[in-house]
Design a protein around this motif. Structure first.
Motif, short mmCIF file in Angstrom:
data_model
loop_
_atom_site.label_atom_id
_atom_site.label_comp_id
_atom_site.label_asym_id
_atom_site.label_seq_id
_atom_site.Cartn_x
_atom_site.Cartn_y
_atom_site.Cartn_z
N MET A 95 0.83 -1.29 0.08
CA MET A 95 0.08 -0.11 -0.09
C MET A 95 0.77 1.34 -0.07
N SER A 96 0.28 2.36 -0.39
CA SER A 96 0.96 3.74 -0.23
C SER A 96 1.18 4.05 1.18
N SER A 149 16.26 2.17 17.26
CA SER A 149 16.86 1.31 15.92
C SER A 149 16.03 0.50 15.21
N VAL A 150 15.79 0.70 13.78
CA VAL A 150 14.93 0.03 13.01
C VAL A 150 15.61 -0.46 11.86
N VAL A 151 15.74 -1.57 11.47
CA VAL A 151 16.60 -2.14 10.11
C VAL A 151 15.47 -2.10 9.11
N GLY A 152 15.99 -1.35 8.12
CA GLY A 152 15.39 -1.32 6.70
C GLY A 152 15.75 -2.40 5.79
N LYS A 194 11.10 7.65 6.19
CA LYS A 194 9.77 7.37 5.59
C LYS A 194 10.27 6.63 4.24
N ARG A 195 11.42 6.65 3.53
CA ARG A 195 11.72 5.97 2.29
C ARG A 195 12.42 4.82 2.68
N GLU A 196 13.12 4.38 3.91
CA GLU A 196 13.86 3.53 4.15
C GLU A 196 13.19 2.37 5.04
N PHE A 201 5.99 4.45 9.94
CA PHE A 201 4.89 5.31 9.63
C PHE A 201 3.64 5.00 9.43
N TRP A 202 3.60 3.51 9.31
CA TRP A 202 2.10 3.08 9.04
C TRP A 202 1.42 3.50 10.34
#
Length: 535
Positions: A95-96, A149-152, A194-196, A201-202
């Motif tokens: 989803m967007s 920390s959040v792993v993308g 927001k990109r990674e 951000f959901w």
């Protein structure tokens, strides 16, 4: 002295953590805090940096979410709670970002519908589980995590502060040291996150960027120009201050944060996509003032809810939607809102705002436009949540409805033609509540407006709006093309044309009256083209 003494962490982040603890949040970090915390503050130190997660790619603190669901939904089986957790945390990568955020928002606001066995009748039945206790801040779990920390997929990102409510990441804050622009926190960090790591951000409600002195808050979809300052905490008459403390007290106080998310958040549909709208400082304070005034007027039985003056361009139409949304959700009653304007284009514009924000469907926006006084009476007798009408439908003072749960929201209610028509409206709806929205102040000669609507409940004038960046400054330079007479024999030529036409006396008088006005001169095509070219 250590070089760290003047770091972003020591000067901005650690004091912010201390303030959150004062506001009643539990605080957590992978390392000890250095700033003073509130007396009795609950501190969670987790050297692993997982904070209850299985992996750092997760963004929801599931154990805390499960504990909240168990507390808010007593008697429900653990399997039922797990189904709700699965729905809240499911993968929305296809989803967007704004669509995913809107879907989660609806689950939080309305609850999660789960199918469970119907023990008495067999088969299944649907139950709705609460995720948030909107009425009681103490009924929720507020946790602030420092350096989360959040792993993308490509990078590991570490937002400075993340505020969790019942295990869900609502608030993401990025800090910069004093001397660096707060804007860089948005452009270099929040935009990158927001990109990674879009999954963070959901669930987001607010994004904040600050360097300790300059602080701005915005929504998921806002660009930097749509991020705004928060200068007052509780009242409109407070001295206006731009600081991180005012920002956090105004938006992250637990009760205010719940109010902001529940009642001052909209998703507006536009050609370019979905825009998430959160109330600005003046809208939040003004609408809450208006609701308090309306409740007081209702208790006193006079129906004059007040005059809501917020200058043109400051989001007055959205304030109407926020007002209606909160009344419907928080005040008991079968409410109908009658939105009154004095121009067809304004009527269409406000109806479109309500439609785009999801308050009414496209069909309702068309069906609920009153075409006459009789049609207005019919709409008020029906089960319509919103009715849109022009003030001119109130040409007489005949009774339209005696319902006590009608709220009239008028736009630009103090214009000169409103005086008599507004009194007719008051007589036609004798038990209704009346709230006037206006972009300009009342002036001498408009006292009847106060008789119908009451005194100011909110004031946000043009100067304040310009200073806050909500409205662009207005500059005026007199460059009007002058009118000049280039034919010295013009009068003689006109008289000759009239004589040749053989007009009757009354026709000559009517023509003289028309020619005596300047309208035809100042709206000549060549003059308007000159003005347009100059602009």
């Amino acid at each position: 002295m250590s070089s760290h003494a003047y770091s972003e962490d020591q000067l901005v982040e650690q004091p912010a953590v201390g303030l959150f603890s004062e506001l009643g949040w539990r605080v957590a970090s992978s390392r000890p805090f250095t700033a003073p915390l509130a007396l009795g503050a609950e501190v969670w130190l987790d050297g692993s940096g997982l904070f209850g997660r299985e992996t750092k790619s997760e963004v929801v603190l599931v154990d805390r979410l499960r504990a909240a669901l168990l507390r808010l939904n007593p008697g429900q089986a653990l399997e039922t709670l797990d189904m709700a957790i699965d729905e809240i945390t499911r993968d929305r990568a296809a989803m967007s970002l704004e669509a995913a955020n809107r879907e989660v928002y609806r689950l939080l606001k309305d609850g999660v519908s789960v199918a469970v066995p119907n023990v008495r009748e067999g088969g299944e039945e649907s139950v709705r589980l609460r995720v948030i206790d909107w009425a009681r801040p103490d009924g929720n779990d507020f946790l602030l995590v420092s350096q989360f920390s959040v792993v993308g997929a490509l990078y590991t990102c570490r937002p400075d502060l993340v505020g969790f409510v019942n295990g869900l990441p609502w608030v993401v804050i990025e800090m910069k040291r004093p001397g660096m622009a707060a804007r860089s926190g948005f452009e270099e960090n929040l935009t990158h996150y927001k990109r990674e790591i879009p999954q963070l951000f959901w669930y987001s409600a607010l994004l904040i960027a600050s360097n300790g002195t300059e602080s701005r808050v915005g929504s998921l979809t806002a660009d930097w120009e749509r991020f705004f300052e928060w200068k007052r905490v509780e009242r409109e008459d407070e001295p206006r201050r731009v600081s991180l403390e005012v920002m956090l007290r105004g938006t992250c106080d637990r009760g205010r944060l719940l109010d902001m998310v529940e009642n001052f958040t909209l998703f507006s549909e536009h050609k370019g996509g979905v825009v998430k709208v959160i109330a600005q400082n003046h809208q939040f304070l003004g609408v809450n003032n208006a609701i308090a005034s309306m409740q007081q007027a209702r208790a006193l039985g006079h129906g004059r809810a007040g005059v809501f003056w917020q200058t043109q361009g400051s989001g007055k139409s959205f304030s109407m939607v926020f007002f209606a949304q909160k009344v419907l959700r928080k005040l008991a009653g079968n409410w109908t809102f009658v939105i009154v304007t004095d121009r067809a284009e304004l009527d269409d514009q406000i109806a479109k705002t309500f439609k785009n924000a999801g308050a009414v469907s496209a069909a309702e926006a068309e069906q609920c436009h009153a075409t006459s006084g009789a049609h207005l009476r019919e709409l008020l007798r029906g089960n319509h949540r919103y009715v849109f009408t022009l003030i001119h439908k109130f040409q007489t003072c005949e009774l339209l409805t005696n319902r006590p749960d009608v709220i009239v929201l008028t736009d630009e209610a103090h214009r000169s033609q409103y005086d008599t028509l507004a009194l007719n409206m008051r007589t036609a709806l004798p038990r209704a509540m009346f709230l006037a929205f206006t972009g300009t102040p009342l002036i001498v000669g408009e006292e009847l407006t106060r008789d119908v609507f009451g005194d100011y409940v909110s004031i946000y004038d043009f100067q304040q709006s310009v200073e806050d960046g909500a409205t662009l400054p207005l500059f005026y330079e007199n460059r009007t093309p002058e009118l000049e007479l280039v034919n010295p024999n013009l009068n003689d030529d006109i008289y000759q044309l009239i004589d040749d036409a053989g007009l009757e006396a009354d026709e000559e008088a009517r023509l003289e009256a028309i020619l005596g006005r300047q309208y035809h001169l100042i709206t000549r095509d060549d003059r308007l083209e000159s003005i347009a070219a100059d602009i």
